[in-house]
Design an enzyme around this catalytic site. Sequence first.
Site, PDB file in Angstrom:
ATOM      1  CB  ALA A 150    -159.799 -61.032  42.870  1.00 46.34           C
ATOM      2  CG  ASN A 152    -160.487 -58.130  46.446  1.00 46.48           C
ATOM      3  OD1 ASN A 152    -161.074 -58.769  45.570  1.00 46.48           O
ATOM      4  ND2 ASN A 152    -160.023 -56.923  46.255  1.00 46.48           N
ATOM      5  CB  SER A 177    -160.631 -66.441  44.045  1.00 46.21           C
ATOM      6  OG  SER A 177    -159.558 -66.963  44.810  1.00 46.21           O
ATOM      7  CD  GLU A 178    -156.557 -71.731  44.593  1.00 43.21           C
ATOM      8  OE1 GLU A 178    -156.289 -71.334  43.456  1.00 43.21           O
ATOM      9  OE2 GLU A 178    -155.737 -72.251  45.337  1.00 43.21           O
ATOM     10  CB  SER A 228    -152.574 -60.121  40.149  1.00 42.67           C
ATOM     11  OG  SER A 228    -152.422 -61.327  39.439  1.00 42.67           O
ATOM     12  CB  VAL A 229    -150.616 -56.585  36.670  1.00 43.51           C
ATOM     13  CG1 VAL A 229    -149.881 -56.380  35.358  1.00 43.51           C
ATOM     14  CG2 VAL A 229    -151.354 -55.311  37.087  1.00 43.51           C
ATOM     15  CD  GLU A 249    -162.438 -53.194  36.338  1.00 39.59           C
ATOM     16  OE1 GLU A 249    -161.556 -52.508  36.887  1.00 39.59           O
ATOM     17  OE2 GLU A 249    -163.361 -52.692  35.678  1.00 39.59           O
ATOM     18  CB  CYS A 283    -158.030 -53.629  43.141  1.00 38.40           C
ATOM     19  SG  CYS A 283    -159.729 -53.114  42.962  1.00 38.40           S
ATOM     20  N   GLY A 451    -155.667 -51.955  33.747  1.00 33.45           N
ATOM     21  CA  GLY A 451    -156.788 -52.596  33.092  1.00 33.45           C
ATOM     22  C   GLY A 451    -157.312 -51.918  31.851  1.00 33.45           C
ATOM     23  CD  GLU A 455    -166.113 -55.230  36.643  1.00 34.68           C
ATOM     24  OE1 GLU A 455    -165.578 -55.062  37.744  1.00 34.68           O
ATOM     25  OE2 GLU A 455    -166.565 -56.316  36.252  1.00 34.68           O
TER      26      GLU A 455
HETATM   27  P1  NDP Z   1    -155.105 -63.517  40.753  1.00 38.89           P
HETATM   28  O1  NDP Z   1    -154.682 -62.740  39.580  1.00 38.89           O
HETATM   29  O2  NDP Z   1    -154.159 -64.449  41.372  1.00 38.89           O
HETATM   30  O3  NDP Z   1    -156.392 -64.395  40.380  1.00 38.89           O
HETATM   31  C1  NDP Z   1    -157.562 -63.833  39.826  1.00 38.89           C
HETATM   32  C2  NDP Z   1    -158.428 -64.940  39.262  1.00 38.89           C
HETATM   33  O4  NDP Z   1    -157.842 -65.459  38.068  1.00 38.89           O
HETATM   34  C3  NDP Z   1    -158.592 -66.122  40.200  1.00 38.89           C
HETATM   35  O5  NDP Z   1    -159.903 -66.635  40.078  1.00 38.89           O
HETATM   36  C4  NDP Z   1    -157.568 -67.091  39.672  1.00 38.89           C
HETATM   37  O6  NDP Z   1    -157.822 -68.397  40.054  1.00 38.89           O
HETATM   38  C5  NDP Z   1    -157.706 -66.863  38.186  1.00 38.89           C
HETATM   39  N1  NDP Z   1    -156.565 -67.287  37.392  1.00 38.89           N
HETATM   40  C6  NDP Z   1    -155.288 -67.420  37.771  1.00 38.89           C
HETATM   41  N2  NDP Z   1    -154.512 -67.809  36.723  1.00 38.89           N
HETATM   42  C7  NDP Z   1    -155.337 -67.912  35.649  1.00 38.89           C
HETATM   43  C8  NDP Z   1    -155.140 -68.268  34.272  1.00 38.89           C
HETATM   44  N3  NDP Z   1    -153.941 -68.581  33.784  1.00 38.89           N
HETATM   45  N4  NDP Z   1    -156.219 -68.261  33.463  1.00 38.89           N
HETATM   46  C9  NDP Z   1    -157.441 -67.919  33.929  1.00 38.89           C
HETATM   47  N5  NDP Z   1    -157.679 -67.590  35.210  1.00 38.89           N
HETATM   48  C10 NDP Z   1    -156.646 -67.579  36.072  1.00 38.89           C
HETATM   49  O7  NDP Z   1    -155.648 -62.442  41.763  1.00 38.89           O
HETATM   50  P2  NDP Z   1    -156.041 -62.631  43.293  1.00 38.89           P
HETATM   51  O8  NDP Z   1    -157.188 -63.565  43.403  1.00 38.89           O
HETATM   52  O9  NDP Z   1    -154.791 -62.896  44.026  1.00 38.89           O
HETATM   53  O10 NDP Z   1    -156.581 -61.178  43.645  1.00 38.89           O
HETATM   54  C11 NDP Z   1    -155.757 -60.132  43.988  1.00 38.89           C
HETATM   55  C12 NDP Z   1    -155.489 -59.227  42.797  1.00 38.89           C
HETATM   56  O11 NDP Z   1    -156.697 -58.805  42.200  1.00 38.89           O
HETATM   57  C13 NDP Z   1    -154.761 -57.958  43.190  1.00 38.89           C
HETATM   58  O12 NDP Z   1    -153.714 -57.679  42.297  1.00 38.89           O
HETATM   59  C14 NDP Z   1    -155.818 -56.881  43.078  1.00 38.89           C
HETATM   60  O13 NDP Z   1    -155.332 -55.625  42.829  1.00 38.89           O
HETATM   61  C15 NDP Z   1    -156.670 -57.394  41.964  1.00 38.89           C
HETATM   62  N6  NDP Z   1    -158.009 -56.845  42.063  1.00 38.89           N
HETATM   63  C16 NDP Z   1    -158.419 -55.910  41.147  1.00 38.89           C
HETATM   64  C17 NDP Z   1    -159.641 -55.317  41.261  1.00 38.89           C
HETATM   65  C18 NDP Z   1    -160.124 -54.336  40.244  1.00 38.89           C
HETATM   66  O14 NDP Z   1    -161.320 -54.174  40.108  1.00 38.89           O
HETATM   67  N7  NDP Z   1    -159.285 -53.645  39.504  1.00 38.89           N
HETATM   68  C19 NDP Z   1    -160.541 -55.644  42.367  1.00 38.89           C
HETATM   69  C20 NDP Z   1    -160.038 -56.661  43.244  1.00 38.89           C
HETATM   70  C21 NDP Z   1    -158.794 -57.218  43.096  1.00 38.89           C
HETATM   71  P3  NDP Z   1    -157.265 -68.933  41.459  1.00 38.89           P
HETATM   72  O15 NDP Z   1    -157.216 -67.831  42.430  1.00 38.89           O
HETATM   73  O16 NDP Z   1    -158.261 -69.960  41.798  1.00 38.89           O
HETATM   74  O17 NDP Z   1    -155.903 -69.416  41.114  1.00 38.89           O
END
Ligand code: NDP
Length: 481
Positions: A150, A152, A177-178, A228-229, A249, A283, A451, A455
């Site tokens: 992600a 953050n 993340s992009e 994200s979920v 996660e 998160c 999740g 980790e």
């Molecule tokens: P996203 O779920 O949008 O993206 C997470 C990653 O998955 C990015 O690298 C994204 O690429 C990639 N991705 C998106 N779609 C796919 C797919 N179909 N197949 C494979 N990979 C994919 O999350 P965010 O980046 O918006 O981060 C915020 C979220 O992360 C929040 O919900 C937060 O709670 C959670 N988070 C959880 C943590 C934990 O440890 N539990 C810690 C930090 C954040 P791209 O962004 O390039 O599209």
Amino acid sequence: MRAQPIASHFVNGAYLEDAAGAPLEVLYPATGEVIALLHEATPAVIEAALAAASAAQGAWAALRPVERARILRRAADLIRERNPDLAQLETLDTGKPIQETLVADWPSGADAIEFFAGLAPSVTGETIPLGRDFAYTLREPLGVCVGIGAWNYPSQIACWKAAPALALGNAMVFKPSELTPLGALQLAEILAEAGLPPGLFNVVQGRGAVGASLVSDGRVAKVSLTGSVPTGRKVYAMAAEGVRHVTMELGGKSPLIIFDDADLESAVGAAMLANFYSAGQVCSNGTRVFVQAGIKARFLDRLAARTAAIRLGDPLDVDTQMGPLISGLQADKVMGYVTRAVAEGARLVCGGTRTQGNFVAPTVFADVTDAMELAREEVFGPVMAVLDFSTENEVVTRANATQFGLAAGVFTADLTRAHRVIAALQAGTCWINAYNLTPVEMPFGGSKLSGVGRENGHAAVAHYTQIKSVYVGMGPVDAPY
Ligand code: NDP
């Protein structure tokens, strides 16, 4: 430090470019300025990364664990030496204040690398006496692991995934993340400089589709996602097709429960850390702050006063305490939650404005009820919801009434109540009279929709290794034929 990397990807021990990939502009969230121009991974880059990882993993797994550990410890030292420069790049990539990135991001990543380097040589199987015969188990690496991060905590996430994977003999292909692609490339460079053989840690850039092609590749044994979920559901389902191991996660809507007898200043400080650090883009944040009736007025007074004093501004200024959100889109999303919270009848105590660009003022809502959107959905911005409660039983029931289960916190001076409440809360990571501290020694992760897997800590060993059981016959085979 230049923000523009030598090339977009790091594959088989070297930077790699393929300009045929779709352009990826990296923006500094504080100003919107383009700080780097990268390209998404093409199928050829993805193939090169997976092929390199598969080819390199066997020899790496065959090394003595202390040899792997020595390389990783060197990498942790290099990170610490370069922390000021790395923190600056992290601030450019994420917009988080330098006073945070100097102490939280790469330092925590270095801790993880050091911890798993130290742990790996002591990971052993067991012997199982069976009378004349016996059995033993081996803890073997999984093979090629895919990490997806992600935006953050991009560098911390890369380190938290790479450290146990590599220490325990796996190879990794990591897709950041992009929005924040820069830190993982630094990690790849540092690992190579520390002596990691080519192919063991590869970075490929791209949007979700690049992640999806990694996750569905037949050579991949494990997928670890921080996101994200909704993304978690998709990635978990894709991984299930190949019966791959997963660590997920995901997001949360975690309760932070403050009883009347809590130390007021600590509880206020923790609630602020639990909602405003990294502009609320954490998160495990305690975004449902349940405050008992007897302490409510004093709590809100101090909270409003201390929140009003938070310094927003240039993230590269060491005095800045809060930066922008990651993107204009995220700021729009957060402001949407603010507007709807007001419409639903939550009382705005402070903040609630978009000050400029991607900056949103730290915001507190009081009189939030369980049914409001603000109490149900993850905002991922600096917006705190304060809810009232009267009794312990009531608050535990309400705290658990969510599909998320990432984290939870309790503030009280009553020792037995603290442990009783924590035992009743449905959350993977909990704090008593503290919040959001995630030392690498402690397992981190969520339950319910937040999740699977953990980790950090010893717990991560189980998620980057698999057991081979070996039965040893010590006498003649007794066959009935
Ligand atoms: P996203 O779920 O949008 O993206 C997470 C990653 O998955 C990015 O690298 C994204 O690429 C990639 N991705 C998106 N779609 C796919 C797919 N179909 N197949 C494979 N990979 C994919 O999350 P965010 O980046 O918006 O981060 C915020 C979220 O992360 C929040 O919900 C937060 O709670 C959670 N988070 C959880 C943590 C934990 O440890 N539990 C810690 C930090 C954040 P791209 O962004 O390039 O599209």
